[in-house]
Design a protein around this motif. Structure first.
Motif, mmCIF file in Angstrom:
data_model
loop_
_atom_site.group_PDB
_atom_site.id
_atom_site.type_symbol
_atom_site.label_atom_id
_atom_site.label_comp_id
_atom_site.label_asym_id
_atom_site.label_seq_id
_atom_site.Cartn_x
_atom_site.Cartn_y
_atom_site.Cartn_z
ATOM 1 N N SER A 75 0.837 -1.201 0.000
ATOM 2 C CA SER A 75 0.000 0.000 0.000
ATOM 3 C C SER A 75 0.876 1.257 0.000
ATOM 4 O O SER A 75 2.040 1.223 0.397
ATOM 5 N N GLU A 76 0.301 2.368 -0.413
ATOM 6 C CA GLU A 76 1.001 3.652 -0.322
ATOM 7 C C GLU A 76 0.747 4.331 1.026
ATOM 8 O O GLU A 76 1.348 5.371 1.311
ATOM 9 N N ASP A 77 -0.108 3.738 1.841
ATOM 10 C CA ASP A 77 -0.459 4.302 3.151
ATOM 11 C C ASP A 77 0.462 3.718 4.219
ATOM 12 O O ASP A 77 0.423 2.506 4.467
ATOM 13 N N PRO A 78 1.291 4.521 4.868
ATOM 14 C CA PRO A 78 2.227 4.012 5.878
ATOM 15 C C PRO A 78 1.547 3.252 7.016
ATOM 16 O O PRO A 78 2.104 2.278 7.530
ATOM 17 N N ALA A 79 0.358 3.670 7.405
ATOM 18 C CA ALA A 79 -0.340 2.989 8.500
ATOM 19 C C ALA A 79 -0.760 1.584 8.084
ATOM 20 O O ALA A 79 -0.680 0.638 8.890
ATOM 21 N N VAL A 80 -1.206 1.435 6.839
ATOM 22 C CA VAL A 80 -1.587 0.119 6.324
ATOM 23 C C VAL A 80 -0.354 -0.783 6.243
ATOM 24 O O VAL A 80 -0.398 -1.960 6.631
ATOM 25 N N VAL A 81 0.750 -0.234 5.750
ATOM 26 C CA VAL A 81 1.998 -0.993 5.665
ATOM 27 C C VAL A 81 2.438 -1.448 7.055
ATOM 28 O O VAL A 81 2.835 -2.605 7.249
ATOM 29 N N THR A 119 1.671 0.190 -7.790
ATOM 30 C CA THR A 119 2.366 1.435 -8.116
ATOM 31 C C THR A 119 3.852 1.321 -7.759
ATOM 32 O O THR A 119 4.257 0.443 -7.001
ATOM 33 N N ALA A 120 4.646 2.232 -8.295
ATOM 34 C CA ALA A 120 6.079 2.240 -7.983
ATOM 35 C C ALA A 120 6.300 2.461 -6.491
ATOM 36 O O ALA A 120 7.158 1.819 -5.864
ATOM 37 N N ALA A 121 5.512 3.359 -5.897
ATOM 38 C CA ALA A 121 5.642 3.610 -4.459
ATOM 39 C C ALA A 121 5.215 2.388 -3.652
ATOM 40 O O ALA A 121 5.840 2.048 -2.636
ATOM 41 N N GLY A 122 4.164 1.721 -4.106
ATOM 42 C CA GLY A 122 3.716 0.521 -3.423
ATOM 43 C C GLY A 122 4.759 -0.584 -3.481
ATOM 44 O O GLY A 122 4.993 -1.295 -2.482
ATOM 45 N N VAL A 127 9.068 -3.889 -0.889
ATOM 46 C CA VAL A 127 10.481 -4.283 -0.772
ATOM 47 C C VAL A 127 11.020 -3.931 0.605
ATOM 48 O O VAL A 127 11.675 -4.743 1.270
ATOM 49 N N ASN A 128 10.764 -2.716 1.045
ATOM 50 C CA ASN A 128 11.270 -2.286 2.351
ATOM 51 C C ASN A 128 10.650 -3.092 3.491
ATOM 52 O O ASN A 128 11.329 -3.406 4.484
ATOM 53 N N ALA A 129 9.369 -3.436 3.345
ATOM 54 C CA ALA A 129 8.714 -4.239 4.376
ATOM 55 C C ALA A 129 9.316 -5.634 4.446
ATOM 56 O O ALA A 129 9.581 -6.151 5.540
ATOM 57 N N VAL A 130 9.546 -6.243 3.293
ATOM 58 C CA VAL A 130 10.138 -7.582 3.283
ATOM 59 C C VAL A 130 11.554 -7.544 3.849
ATOM 60 O O VAL A 130 11.961 -8.449 4.588
#
Length: 291
Positions: A75-81, A119-122, A127-130
């Motif tokens: 997601s593009e939403d930091p809270a969802v991530v 999306t590219a941001a998503g 990647v960063n989450a993994v």
């Protein structure tokens, strides 16, 4: 021989203490080496009991899960991530608590049908989450498997090549590719090239028929797939996965569109699958060795 596993939904639709006893005892009785536990839905597991039963029956364990749109790390939403990362870390902690060393599934986004490309941001968020979750898992001796699934369950990883590209971006030694013949049958050009492409980056395998029923009764060319595994000398776990409306985990069954009863006797199904996989894998290894 490869360790052979079976998915818990062959036996029961939940992981309550009573169901856990049934799942583990039936897995051992059917001759498997590993049970895969799905961590979808409300967690009713008794972790200490599960670990004790696994040790008592001499079984290995792996865990898997997918995320929801409310906890989508792409997601593009930091809270969802953040919610997604927390769910993944919870799954890793459960895996460690019951003595497992593998946690896989759709760890990079929601297990759902998207209505637009990632999306590219998503993708950057995924990647960063993994990466973050891989560090959390690595500190606990756990390997992550990024399961490659069909277009109706992810908009990010539908082919082995896409998974390898993501792996190169994540760049963590404990993150591997997880291939599943059911999904490969939809998305890949054949059952050989994706395996050869993955090589030593292949960390886990799901065996599922084209309709998720009895192995050999659908359209998948398992002979070619087993041969490819032998060619790369894959020595990891091979787990049978099948779903039927006869065994219902409502959340997961609905997400996977399990609308009909493909089988009703889990033991008959599991025994058939064990013989099918063991025979196919052995024949493939013998064939490659004699070339």
């Amino acid at each position: 021989m490869n360790p052979l596993g079976v998915h818990a939904l062959v036996w029961a639709g939940d992981l309550s203490p009573e169901s856990t006893r049934h799942v583990i005892s039936q897995t051992k009785r059917a001759g498997y080496d590993l049970i895969e536990l799905s961590l979808h839905g409300p967690q009713l597991m008794d972790l200490a009991l599960t670990r004790d039963l696994l040790q008592e029956h001499g079984l290995r364990v792996g865990c898997s899960r997918g995320l929801t749109f409310e906890a989508d790390v792409s997601s593009e939403d930091p809270a969802v991530v953040a919610r997604g990362v927390a769910m993944l870390e919870e799954g890793i902690a459960i895996t460690q608590a019951i003595g497992g060393n593998y946690f896989g599934g759709i760890l990079y986004g929601a297990m759902a049908k998207y209505h637009q490309p990632c999306t590219a941001a998503g993708r950057r968020n995924a990647v960063n989450a993994v990466k973050r979750v891989a560090d959390f898992a690595g500190a606990r001796g756990i390997t992550l498997g990024l399961e490659v699934v069909n277009r109706y369950e992810s908009n990010l990883l539908n082919t082995a090549n896409q998974a390898l590209q993501l792996l190169s971006e994540v760049d963590k030694p404990n993150v591997k590719v997880h291939l599943d013949t059911y999904h490969m049958n939809i998305e890949e050009v054949d059952f050989v090239q994706p395996v050869l492409l993955c090589g030593d980056q292949l960390g886990y395998v799901h065996i599922g028929e084209s309709h998720r029923g009895y192995l050999g009764s659908g359209t998948i060319d398992f002979g070619q797939f087993f041969k490819a595994l032998a060619q790369i000398d894959y020595q990891g776990v091979v787990t049978f996965e099948s779903f039927s409306s006869a065994v219902v985990n409502e959340q997961l069954s609905n997400a996977l569109a399990i609308w009909r009863n493909l089988w009703s006797d889990g033991m008959d199904l599991a025994l058939h699958a064990h013989a099918f996989m063991a025979g196919g894998l052995a024949a493939a290894r013998q064939g490659v060795a004699h070339r």
